[in-house]
Scaffold this motif. Structure first.
Motif, short mmCIF file in Angstrom:
data_model
loop_
_atom_site.label_atom_id
_atom_site.label_comp_id
_atom_site.label_asym_id
_atom_site.label_seq_id
_atom_site.Cartn_x
_atom_site.Cartn_y
_atom_site.Cartn_z
N ILE A 1 0.71 -1.13 -0.08
CA ILE A 1 -0.10 0.01 0.18
C ILE A 1 0.80 1.38 0.00
CG2 ILE A 1 -0.32 -0.06 2.33
CD1 ILE A 1 -2.96 1.00 -0.07
N ALA A 2 1.88 1.26 0.85
CA ALA A 2 2.98 2.54 0.77
C ALA A 2 3.42 2.55 -0.58
CB ALA A 2 3.83 2.32 1.87
N ALA A 3 4.00 1.87 -1.17
CA ALA A 3 4.45 1.81 -2.77
C ALA A 3 3.29 2.17 -3.47
CB ALA A 3 5.35 0.61 -2.90
N SER A 4 2.01 1.79 -3.47
CA SER A 4 0.98 2.17 -4.21
C SER A 4 0.60 3.50 -4.03
CB SER A 4 -0.10 1.20 -4.23
OG SER A 4 0.20 -0.20 -4.56
N ALA A 5 0.57 3.91 -2.86
CA ALA A 5 0.18 5.40 -2.69
C ALA A 5 1.55 6.41 -3.04
CB ALA A 5 0.25 5.63 -0.97
N LYS A 6 2.74 6.03 -3.19
CA LYS A 6 3.81 6.85 -3.58
C LYS A 6 3.49 7.13 -5.27
CE LYS A 6 8.65 7.22 -3.40
NZ LYS A 6 10.04 6.81 -3.04
N ALA A 7 3.21 5.76 -5.94
CA ALA A 7 2.96 5.62 -7.21
C ALA A 7 2.00 6.70 -7.51
CB ALA A 7 2.76 4.20 -8.00
N PHE A 8 0.91 6.54 -6.56
CA PHE A 8 -0.34 7.28 -7.11
C PHE A 8 0.27 8.90 -7.20
CE2 PHE A 8 -3.63 10.20 -5.42
CZ PHE A 8 -4.64 9.78 -6.18
N ALA A 9 0.88 9.28 -5.98
CA ALA A 9 1.35 10.67 -6.07
C ALA A 9 2.11 11.13 -7.30
CB ALA A 9 2.08 10.89 -4.65
N ALA A 10 3.01 9.98 -7.56
CA ALA A 10 3.78 10.40 -8.76
C ALA A 10 3.02 10.39 -10.11
CB ALA A 10 4.89 9.54 -9.05
N VAL A 11 2.00 9.47 -10.27
CA VAL A 11 1.03 9.57 -11.37
C VAL A 11 0.09 10.95 -11.35
CG1 VAL A 11 -0.71 8.37 -12.50
CG2 VAL A 11 1.33 7.11 -11.83
N MET A 12 -0.47 11.05 -10.31
CA MET A 12 -1.25 12.23 -10.27
C MET A 12 -0.43 13.45 -10.40
SD MET A 12 -4.45 12.91 -10.11
CE MET A 12 -5.15 11.80 -9.45
N GLY A 13 0.96 13.64 -10.20
CA GLY A 13 1.94 14.77 -10.48
C GLY A 13 1.79 15.02 -11.89
N ALA A 14 1.97 13.90 -12.84
CA ALA A 14 2.14 13.98 -13.94
C ALA A 14 0.93 14.51 -14.68
CB ALA A 14 2.54 12.56 -14.81
N VAL A 15 -0.31 13.91 -13.91
CA VAL A 15 -1.52 13.98 -14.65
C VAL A 15 -2.11 15.28 -14.62
CG1 VAL A 15 -3.87 13.60 -14.37
CG2 VAL A 15 -2.54 11.68 -14.57
N TRP A 16 -1.65 15.97 -13.36
CA TRP A 16 -1.79 17.43 -13.25
C TRP A 16 -1.13 18.26 -13.95
CZ3 TRP A 16 1.27 21.36 -11.72
CH2 TRP A 16 0.46 22.84 -11.44
N ALA A 17 0.09 18.00 -14.14
CA ALA A 17 0.99 18.79 -15.18
C ALA A 17 0.47 18.85 -16.54
CB ALA A 17 2.43 18.07 -15.27
N GLY A 18 -0.21 17.72 -17.16
CA GLY A 18 -0.93 17.49 -18.25
C GLY A 18 -2.06 18.41 -18.25
N SER A 19 -2.67 18.49 -17.41
CA SER A 19 -3.92 19.28 -17.07
C SER A 19 -3.76 20.74 -17.49
CB SER A 19 -4.72 19.01 -15.87
OG SER A 19 -4.19 19.64 -14.78
N GLN A 20 -2.44 21.18 -17.12
CA GLN A 20 -2.18 22.69 -17.26
C GLN A 20 -2.02 23.03 -18.69
OE1 GLN A 20 -2.58 24.46 -14.62
NE2 GLN A 20 -3.01 22.57 -13.78
N VAL A 21 -1.69 21.96 -19.46
CA VAL A 21 -1.52 22.02 -21.13
C VAL A 21 -2.82 22.13 -21.53
CG1 VAL A 21 -0.55 20.97 -23.01
CG2 VAL A 21 0.76 21.02 -20.77
N THR A 22 -3.94 21.42 -21.27
CA THR A 22 -5.32 21.35 -21.75
C THR A 22 -6.23 22.17 -21.12
OG1 THR A 22 -5.71 19.36 -20.43
CG2 THR A 22 -4.81 19.08 -22.49
N LYS A 23 -5.84 22.97 -20.18
CA LYS A 23 -6.95 23.84 -19.31
C LYS A 23 -7.56 24.72 -20.53
CE LYS A 23 -5.83 25.24 -15.36
NZ LYS A 23 -5.25 25.89 -14.21
N GLY A 24 -6.74 25.29 -21.25
CA GLY A 24 -7.49 26.34 -22.32
C GLY A 24 -8.57 25.61 -23.16
N LEU A 25 -8.11 24.52 -23.69
CA LEU A 25 -8.97 23.71 -24.51
C LEU A 25 -10.33 23.35 -23.78
CD1 LEU A 25 -9.77 22.34 -27.16
CD2 LEU A 25 -8.40 20.33 -26.32
N ARG A 26 -10.18 22.85 -22.61
CA ARG A 26 -11.30 22.41 -21.75
C ARG A 26 -12.51 23.51 -21.57
NH1 ARG A 26 -9.24 20.29 -17.12
NH2 ARG A 26 -6.97 20.83 -17.54
N ALA A 27 -11.85 24.53 -21.34
CA ALA A 27 -12.59 26.00 -21.19
C ALA A 27 -13.25 26.31 -22.30
CB ALA A 27 -11.80 26.95 -20.33
#
Length: 113
Positions: free
Chosen positions: A34-60
């Protein structure tokens, strides 16, 4: 109206992109605890958030373009669920978005532990 649509688009983006990154980009291994999965979750979510900044204008822009359709759709949902106002429909959709995202993220992390 646009706020509701932006929330729905954000939920869709985060859910789909998270699953894609988790399964195909990061290829998080199963059985790591569970600890390693939670750490992987944080890393993946960070990448997803970074990608969301690129597509923010399109979604708006999409939210603004289809807001009139969603307004009519909310009226239909309001009548079908017998809700008092469109604000109540908004609250239902916000609760559904948070519940869907939390359940999906939690289940994925727990399934990979």
């Amino acid at each position: 109206m646009c706020l509701l649509l932006q929330g729905l688009l954000n939920t869709g983006y985060y859910v789909c992109t998270f699953l894609f990154f988790w399964c195909y980009v990061a290829r998080v291994p199963t059985g790591q605890g569970i600890a390693a999965s939670a750490k992987a979750f944080a890393a993946v979510m960070g990448a997803v958030w970074a990608g969301s900044q690129v597509t923010k204008g399109l979604r708006a822009a999409v939210a603004l373009a289809i807001a009139p359709l969603v307004d009519r759709w909310m009226g239909t949902v309001q009548r079908a669920l017998r809700l008092e106002s469109k604000q109540a429909v908004f609250a239902v959709f916000v609760a559904c978005c948070f519940s869907l995202a939390a359940a999906l993220f939690g289940l994925v992390v727990l399934a990979w532990r």
